[in-house]
Design a protein around this motif. Sequence first.
Motif, PDB file in Angstrom:
ATOM      1  N   ILE A 153      13.039  -7.736   5.459  1.00  0.00           N
ATOM      2  CA  ILE A 153      12.512  -6.375   5.544  1.00  0.00           C
ATOM      3  C   ILE A 153      11.665  -6.256   6.810  1.00  0.00           C
ATOM      4  O   ILE A 153      11.274  -7.274   7.406  1.00  0.00           O
ATOM      5  N   ASP A 154      11.393  -5.032   7.225  1.00  0.00           N
ATOM      6  CA  ASP A 154      10.588  -4.764   8.408  1.00  0.00           C
ATOM      7  C   ASP A 154       9.357  -3.980   7.965  1.00  0.00           C
ATOM      8  O   ASP A 154       9.436  -2.784   7.704  1.00  0.00           O
ATOM      9  N   ASP A 155       8.231  -4.667   7.850  1.00  0.00           N
ATOM     10  CA  ASP A 155       6.990  -4.020   7.400  1.00  0.00           C
ATOM     11  C   ASP A 155       6.015  -4.035   8.574  1.00  0.00           C
ATOM     12  O   ASP A 155       6.407  -3.709   9.676  1.00  0.00           O
ATOM     13  N   GLY A 156       4.776  -4.382   8.364  1.00  0.00           N
ATOM     14  CA  GLY A 156       3.859  -4.464   9.483  1.00  0.00           C
ATOM     15  C   GLY A 156       2.456  -4.015   9.169  1.00  0.00           C
ATOM     16  O   GLY A 156       2.011  -4.045   8.019  1.00  0.00           O
ATOM     17  N   GLN A 157       1.738  -3.566  10.191  1.00  0.00           N
ATOM     18  CA  GLN A 157       0.318  -3.283  10.116  1.00  0.00           C
ATOM     19  C   GLN A 157       0.039  -1.779  10.152  1.00  0.00           C
ATOM     20  O   GLN A 157       0.654  -1.046  10.920  1.00  0.00           O
ATOM     21  N   GLY A 158      -0.885  -1.363   9.315  1.00  0.00           N
ATOM     22  CA  GLY A 158      -1.286   0.037   9.290  1.00  0.00           C
ATOM     23  C   GLY A 158      -2.745   0.167   8.899  1.00  0.00           C
ATOM     24  O   GLY A 158      -3.431  -0.828   8.632  1.00  0.00           O
ATOM     25  N   PHE A 159      -3.230   1.412   8.852  1.00  0.00           N
ATOM     26  CA  PHE A 159      -4.624   1.686   8.532  1.00  0.00           C
ATOM     27  C   PHE A 159      -4.721   2.790   7.484  1.00  0.00           C
ATOM     28  O   PHE A 159      -3.837   3.648   7.383  1.00  0.00           O
ATOM     29  N   ALA A 160      -5.812   2.766   6.729  1.00  0.00           N
ATOM     30  CA  ALA A 160      -6.090   3.818   5.753  1.00  0.00           C
ATOM     31  C   ALA A 160      -7.589   4.054   5.691  1.00  0.00           C
ATOM     32  O   ALA A 160      -8.387   3.154   5.992  1.00  0.00           O
ATOM     33  N   VAL A 161      -7.969   5.262   5.309  1.00  0.00           N
ATOM     34  CA  VAL A 161      -9.375   5.611   5.124  1.00  0.00           C
ATOM     35  C   VAL A 161      -9.550   6.233   3.745  1.00  0.00           C
ATOM     36  O   VAL A 161      -8.577   6.586   3.078  1.00  0.00           O
ATOM     37  N   LYS A 162     -10.790   6.370   3.326  1.00  0.00           N
ATOM     38  CA  LYS A 162     -11.086   7.078   2.088  1.00  0.00           C
ATOM     39  C   LYS A 162     -10.707   8.542   2.247  1.00  0.00           C
ATOM     40  O   LYS A 162     -10.918   9.133   3.311  1.00  0.00           O
ATOM     41  N   LYS A 163     -10.103   9.104   1.225  1.00  0.00           N
ATOM     42  CA  LYS A 163      -9.679  10.503   1.291  1.00  0.00           C
ATOM     43  C   LYS A 163     -10.875  11.397   1.623  1.00  0.00           C
ATOM     44  O   LYS A 163     -11.942  11.297   1.026  1.00  0.00           O
ATOM     45  N   ILE A 230     -17.239  -0.143   4.136  1.00  0.00           N
ATOM     46  CA  ILE A 230     -16.325  -0.200   5.266  1.00  0.00           C
ATOM     47  C   ILE A 230     -15.818   1.218   5.514  1.00  0.00           C
ATOM     48  O   ILE A 230     -15.874   2.073   4.627  1.00  0.00           O
ATOM     49  N   ASP A 231     -15.338   1.451   6.735  1.00  0.00           N
ATOM     50  CA  ASP A 231     -14.838   2.777   7.089  1.00  0.00           C
ATOM     51  C   ASP A 231     -13.318   2.867   7.023  1.00  0.00           C
ATOM     52  O   ASP A 231     -12.767   3.946   6.785  1.00  0.00           O
ATOM     53  N   VAL A 232     -12.658   1.740   7.264  1.00  0.00           N
ATOM     54  CA  VAL A 232     -11.205   1.717   7.410  1.00  0.00           C
ATOM     55  C   VAL A 232     -10.661   0.450   6.772  1.00  0.00           C
ATOM     56  O   VAL A 232     -11.307  -0.603   6.790  1.00  0.00           O
ATOM     57  N   ILE A 233      -9.456   0.546   6.200  1.00  0.00           N
ATOM     58  CA  ILE A 233      -8.723  -0.631   5.735  1.00  0.00           C
ATOM     59  C   ILE A 233      -7.555  -0.877   6.672  1.00  0.00           C
ATOM     60  O   ILE A 233      -6.838   0.054   7.056  1.00  0.00           O
ATOM     61  N   MET A 234      -7.353  -2.130   7.051  1.00  0.00           N
ATOM     62  CA  MET A 234      -6.147  -2.540   7.775  1.00  0.00           C
ATOM     63  C   MET A 234      -5.356  -3.448   6.860  1.00  0.00           C
ATOM     64  O   MET A 234      -5.846  -4.463   6.380  1.00  0.00           O
ATOM     65  N   SER A 235      -4.092  -3.068   6.587  1.00  0.00           N
ATOM     66  CA  SER A 235      -3.261  -3.846   5.673  1.00  0.00           C
ATOM     67  C   SER A 235      -1.789  -3.546   5.966  1.00  0.00           C
ATOM     68  O   SER A 235      -1.455  -3.042   7.038  1.00  0.00           O
ATOM     69  N   THR A 236      -0.912  -3.848   5.004  1.00  0.00           N
ATOM     70  CA  THR A 236       0.515  -3.652   5.216  1.00  0.00           C
ATOM     71  C   THR A 236       0.872  -2.167   5.200  1.00  0.00           C
ATOM     72  O   THR A 236       0.289  -1.376   4.451  1.00  0.00           O
ATOM     73  N   PHE A 253      -3.376   7.418   4.182  1.00  0.00           N
ATOM     74  CA  PHE A 253      -2.676   6.500   5.080  1.00  0.00           C
ATOM     75  C   PHE A 253      -2.664   7.085   6.488  1.00  0.00           C
ATOM     76  O   PHE A 253      -2.317   8.250   6.693  1.00  0.00           O
ATOM     77  N   LEU A 254      -3.042   6.271   7.474  1.00  0.00           N
ATOM     78  CA  LEU A 254      -3.148   6.743   8.850  1.00  0.00           C
ATOM     79  C   LEU A 254      -1.925   6.414   9.703  1.00  0.00           C
ATOM     80  O   LEU A 254      -1.951   6.607  10.907  1.00  0.00           O
ATOM     81  N   GLY A 255      -0.878   5.895   9.078  1.00  0.00           N
ATOM     82  CA  GLY A 255       0.346   5.648   9.830  1.00  0.00           C
ATOM     83  C   GLY A 255       0.497   4.212  10.284  1.00  0.00           C
ATOM     84  O   GLY A 255      -0.369   3.365  10.109  1.00  0.00           O
TER      85      GLY A 255
END
Length: 314
Positions: A153-163, A230-236, A253-255
């Motif tokens: 599969i092709d996944d990778g890195q992204g970011f998310a913040v609190k709504k 924390i302000d941001v999460i970096m994960s899959t 999700f920030l893309g």
Amino acid sequence: MNRTPSRSAAALVLLPALALTACGSGTTPGAAPAGAQASPAPTDDPVADVRTVDSVAALLPAGVRASGRLRIGSSVGFPPGAYYPNGPGKAPAGQDIDIADAVAKVLGVKLDRQDASFETILPALGSGKYDVGTGNFGVTTQRLKTVDFVTYIDDGQGFAVKKGSTAVKKKVTDLSQLCGLTIGTGAGTTFESTLAARKDICAKAGKKPYEVKVYSENGATLTALRQGRIDVIMSTINGLRHQAAQPAAQTTFLGEYHRLDVGFAFKKGSPLTKAFRAAVDELIKNGTYARILKKWGTSASAIDASRINPPEHR
């Protein structure tokens, strides 16, 4: 390959900025974001009709064909990759579980699955404890020095913040957008190593540096986001996208930031890689692969063909 030491599931550890070689979704067995385990797994079973393909099974070493078994070290963390829909100790579910089970059926073998913490699996491949490992392990240049991969599969890195957060107002395309913020991520992952490797980007831009807080499991990271630590999460990419779709998570999700091939991991020089690649390709050809990804909402991460040790995406 360097590894971080084991951490208790509840512990929060702020690590020095070291360029680690690990990658994937650093988790502790059974960990999942809040609200995820309350969601039942999809009931359809695209793996049920998969049958052994003799020409593919013939690619296995004679000893494996004779025993009919393979030992798999599996990091079970959070959906849609691998999680416990009914709680720890119950049967795991997820995209990685289905793909591994389908590959095993094509090869005509049984999987002896052993749940393990993410950071312990790759060293255990080298010692011979497992024949194969899964855990959303991304293919990186550093890791290819000591581990073989068969991609699925092709996944990778992204970011998310609190709504509702305005900490980051648009898709993250450059880490300088995070200067002055506190970023939470998983221990021993590509996310941690990426943030460490680019730690000087804010100073070069004349901005306040970002801070990185590293957590041993995804649920703790999400809690820290909710509590404002924390302000941001970096994960899959797929994990954050799935999480943001759950109302209880309250994240946005920030893309996508950086794509990575994800694959089964093997000891360097393993004789199993050709058989696994052929099995993944068989699943792609017969449509099982597409049905598995549709089931877990990850069709956008589909690959056209499996590869052994592809170069890291740039």
